[in-house]
Design an enzyme around this catalytic site. Structure first.
Site, PDB file in Angstrom:
ATOM      1  N   GLN A  16       0.806  -1.219   0.000  1.00 29.85           N
ATOM      2  CA  GLN A  16       0.000   0.000   0.000  1.00 29.85           C
ATOM      3  C   GLN A  16       0.845   1.278   0.000  1.00 29.85           C
ATOM      4  OE1 GLN A  16      -2.675  -1.716   3.299  1.00 29.85           O
ATOM      5  NE2 GLN A  16      -4.088  -0.474   2.125  1.00 29.85           N
ATOM      6  N   ARG A  73       3.485  -0.076  13.047  1.00 32.01           N
ATOM      7  CA  ARG A  73       3.230  -1.389  12.440  1.00 32.01           C
ATOM      8  C   ARG A  73       3.474  -1.302  10.935  1.00 32.01           C
ATOM      9  NH1 ARG A  73      -2.286  -4.263  10.950  1.00 32.01           N
ATOM     10  NH2 ARG A  73      -1.424  -6.264  10.362  1.00 32.01           N
ATOM     11  N   HIS A 118       0.947  -9.365   4.375  1.00 28.60           N
ATOM     12  CA  HIS A 118      -0.200  -8.457   4.277  1.00 28.60           C
ATOM     13  C   HIS A 118      -0.665  -8.461   2.812  1.00 28.60           C
ATOM     14  CE1 HIS A 118      -2.209  -4.871   6.416  1.00 28.60           C
ATOM     15  NE2 HIS A 118      -2.812  -4.987   5.253  1.00 28.60           N
ATOM     16  N   ASN A 162      -1.958 -11.150   8.067  1.00 29.48           N
ATOM     17  CA  ASN A 162      -2.955 -10.113   8.289  1.00 29.48           C
ATOM     18  C   ASN A 162      -4.277 -10.513   7.639  1.00 29.48           C
ATOM     19  OD1 ASN A 162      -3.724  -7.223   8.946  1.00 29.48           O
ATOM     20  ND2 ASN A 162      -4.141  -7.261   6.754  1.00 29.48           N
ATOM     21  N   GLU A 163      -5.348 -10.493   8.404  1.00 34.85           N
ATOM     22  CA  GLU A 163      -6.702 -10.708   7.907  1.00 34.85           C
ATOM     23  C   GLU A 163      -6.839 -11.917   6.971  1.00 34.85           C
ATOM     24  OE1 GLU A 163      -8.484  -7.082   6.441  1.00 34.85           O
ATOM     25  OE2 GLU A 163      -8.466  -6.188   8.440  1.00 34.85           O
ATOM     26  N   ASN A 305      -8.187  -6.393  14.099  1.00 29.76           N
ATOM     27  CA  ASN A 305      -8.447  -5.296  13.163  1.00 29.76           C
ATOM     28  C   ASN A 305      -9.953  -5.032  13.190  1.00 29.76           C
ATOM     29  OD1 ASN A 305      -5.790  -5.623  12.450  1.00 29.76           O
ATOM     30  ND2 ASN A 305      -6.165  -6.065  10.298  1.00 29.76           N
ATOM     31  N   TYR A 307     -13.202  -2.156  12.318  1.00 32.69           N
ATOM     32  CA  TYR A 307     -13.614  -0.899  11.692  1.00 32.69           C
ATOM     33  C   TYR A 307     -15.072  -0.518  11.905  1.00 32.69           C
ATOM     34  CZ  TYR A 307      -9.171  -0.649   9.273  1.00 32.69           C
ATOM     35  OH  TYR A 307      -7.837  -0.539   9.010  1.00 32.69           O
ATOM     36  N   GLU A 373      -5.551  -2.569  14.013  1.00 36.70           N
ATOM     37  CA  GLU A 373      -6.055  -1.602  13.024  1.00 36.70           C
ATOM     38  C   GLU A 373      -7.394  -1.070  13.477  1.00 36.70           C
ATOM     39  OE1 GLU A 373      -6.417  -2.656   8.863  1.00 36.70           O
ATOM     40  OE2 GLU A 373      -4.529  -3.755   8.929  1.00 36.70           O
ATOM     41  N   TRP A 417      -5.226   3.089  11.783  1.00 37.62           N
ATOM     42  CA  TRP A 417      -5.002   2.831  10.360  1.00 37.62           C
ATOM     43  C   TRP A 417      -5.443   4.062   9.609  1.00 37.62           C
ATOM     44  CZ3 TRP A 417      -2.384  -0.909   7.895  1.00 37.62           C
ATOM     45  CH2 TRP A 417      -2.419  -0.846   6.504  1.00 37.62           C
ATOM     46  N   GLU A 424      -5.545   1.854  -1.427  1.00 40.80           N
ATOM     47  CA  GLU A 424      -6.574   1.118  -0.691  1.00 40.80           C
ATOM     48  C   GLU A 424      -7.138  -0.018  -1.566  1.00 40.80           C
ATOM     49  OE1 GLU A 424      -7.419   0.703   2.287  1.00 40.80           O
ATOM     50  OE2 GLU A 424      -9.443  -0.081   2.181  1.00 40.80           O
TER      51      GLU A 424
HETATM   52  C1  NOJ Z   1      -7.662  -3.809   6.591  1.00 44.91           C
HETATM   53  C2  NOJ Z   1      -6.424  -4.060   5.811  1.00 44.91           C
HETATM   54  O1  NOJ Z   1      -5.526  -4.803   6.594  1.00 44.91           O
HETATM   55  C3  NOJ Z   1      -5.778  -2.796   5.288  1.00 44.91           C
HETATM   56  O2  NOJ Z   1      -4.792  -3.176   4.369  1.00 44.91           O
HETATM   57  C4  NOJ Z   1      -6.819  -1.887   4.690  1.00 44.91           C
HETATM   58  O3  NOJ Z   1      -6.248  -0.761   4.088  1.00 44.91           O
HETATM   59  C5  NOJ Z   1      -7.796  -1.488   5.777  1.00 44.91           C
HETATM   60  N1  NOJ Z   1      -8.449  -2.689   6.264  1.00 44.91           N
HETATM   61  C6  NOJ Z   1      -8.876  -0.523   5.332  1.00 44.91           C
HETATM   62  O4  NOJ Z   1      -9.702  -1.125   4.417  1.00 44.91           O
END
Ligand code: NOJ
Length: 470
Positions: A16, A73, A118, A162-163, A305, A307, A373, A417, A424
């Site tokens: 990213q 991170r 990631h 990651n995720e 993580n 949101y 995050e 984050w 993105e």
């Molecule tokens: C989770 C991801 O790990 C990250 O790469 C992404 O930019 C954010 N979410 C926001 O969507």
């Protein structure tokens, strides 16, 4: 009150921000390939240059210092270190780059938290089957050992993957992330399985060979929304919420923190759906082999993580086709009182984080939690005076404080984050998550602090002072 050694951080990921996609011997990753195919990403954008952190790392370090972060991170680009994915060929320039980043951070009194994976698999490994292939777990383990060996004298907080949910589902079921596969109802479960195997092997390697000397901690970053029943007393909605949680948070957290296996609700839902649709290929959710390192207990802390939040009711399937949505039979809806800020999926619900933290405490035996995050996005016209994002950080961090003080959750850190506006994924540069704005039209890619960056710095300072006084 936040503990005095609380980690105040911000995060980024290699693809990213770094750019330098072919610089100094880096190999291609699946995101390089994906972005260079037509129609995959918003306006055909890509991470070829992104924030050019490969060349402008010092600028990022200035941003980190301006915020007063205690932790940063970052993720390592596997293909920058090992261009074809294996340790047969090491790219020394890649090693030098990350050595410098880590050394510079430590020289400024900032501790690195390093993610090994990631989303950016070396393309060479994708060509051999990628995460669908069982052999990927041992290849990942070798990569992980190489990183522990090379950087572990200085890195004490590690995230393996990651995720995994996002990699598995968006990359292999929906096809909207690299590698862009659409194999609904089958591939994502296989990918998730191999990611858990890979994570567990790497954790065991660390535990046996590196932990005794390096004394760090290793986990995997699990993404989860806060989910609650649409109609609070309604049994169908309650059951749908439990299924939804099992298919998201539970898919990866249950094997690692509770039983060493997938949540029973998940397996029975998948198996009964297979039966109903006459699928005869055996359980689509693989089983862990007794001959491999155990999955249970392979996280030294809970990396979350988070949101947003959703309300849940039954439904949302895809008819007579095999697919994960039908397996989980849970439809997520938004509460009309929640505001959407920036990207369409991000409803702002600060108190959802507190509820989720309490749920994690109660369900996973009170682990140490790092919020790896959490953030707020902006789309459309640029607003450096991002007052709403300032409010978001204030409100959310005060919910974290309540989780610690009133609910007794053992939260050890919070990572916003993101440090910078960046690439993105499928939304390209149209969605801005940064605490610093990056002007992608300026050849210098200048970084400018948003008001929210200023606000976050103030919050950190305030809590650090309060603990100093104690
Ligand atoms: C989770 C991801 O790990 C990250 O790469 C992404 O930019 C954010 N979410 C926001 O969507």
């Amino acid at each position: 009150m936040f503990p005095c050694d609380f980690a105040w951080g911000a995060g980024t990921a290699a693809y990213q921000i770094e750019g330098g996609w072919q610089a100094d011997g880096k190999g291609p990753s699946i995101w390089d390939t994906f972005c260079h195919e037509k129609g995959r990403v918003f306006k055909e954008q890509n991470g070829d240059v992104a924030c050019n952190s490969y060349e402008l790392w010092e600028k990022d370090l200035e941003c980190i210092q301006q915020l007063g972060l205690t932790h940063y991170r970052l993720s390592l680009s596997w293909a920058r270190l090992l261009p074809n994915g294996t340790t047969q060929h090491v790219n020394q320039k890649g090693v030098q780059y990350y050595n410098k980043v880590i050394d510079d951070l430590l020289a400024c009194n900032v501790s690195p938290m390093v993610t090994l994976y990631h989303f950016d698999l070396p393309q060479a490994l994708q060509d051999q089957g990628g995460w669908k292939s069982p052999g990927i777990a041992t290849v990942f383990d070798s990569y992980a050992k190489f990183c522990f060996q090379t950087f572990g004298d200085r890195v004490k907080l590690w995230i393996t993957i990651n995720e995994p949910y996002v990699c598995a589902k968006l990359g292999h079921e929906d096809g909207i992330h690299a590698p862009g596969l659409k194999e609904p109802g089958i591939a994502a479960y296989l990918v998730g399985h191999n990611m858990l195997r890979a994570h567990a092997m790497a954790w065991h390697s660390y535990n046996s060979f590196y932990r005794p000397k390096q004394r760090g901690a290793v986990s995997l970053a699990i993404n989860s929304d806060w989910l609650e029943p649409l109609r609070p007393g309604c049994n169908e909605d309650i059951a749908a919420t439990e299924r939804d949680l099992a298919f998201t948070l539970g898919w990866f957290a249950w094997p690692v923190f509770v039983t060493g296996d997938y949540p029973e609700i998940m397996r029975s839902a998948i198996d009964s759906q297979s039966k109903q649709l006459g699928y005869s290929g055996g359980s689509r959710l693989p089983r862990f082999s007794q001959d491999e390192p155990a999955i249970l207990g392979t996280a030294d802390f809970f990396a979350l993580n988070h949101y947003t939040s959703r309300k849940v009711k039954p439904g949302g399937g895809c008819g007579q086709m095999l697919c994960m949505k039908s397996d989980r039979d849970a439809e997520e809806v938004l509460d009309p009182s929640w505001s959407i800020c920036g990207v369409s999926w991000l409803a702002v619900v600060p108190h959802g984080l507190r509820k989720l933290l309490k749920y994690i405490k109660d369900t996973f035996n009170n682990p140490a939690v790092y919020i790896t995050e959490n953030g707020f996005s902006q789309v459309g016209p640029l607003q450096i005076e991002d007052v709403q994002r300032c409010e978001f950080y204030k409100d959310t961090i005060s919910e974290v404080a309540k989780a610690i003080e009133e609910d007794g959750v053992n939260v050890r850190g919070y990572f916003a984050w993101s440090l910078l506006d960046n690439f993105e994924w499928a939304d390209g540069f149209s969605v801005r998550f940064g605490l610093f704005h990056v002007d992608f039209s300026d050849p210098k890619l200048s970084r400018t602090k948003y008001w929210s960056g200023q606000e976050y710095a103030k919050i950190i300072m305030k809590y650090k002072r309060a603990t100093d006084v104690q």
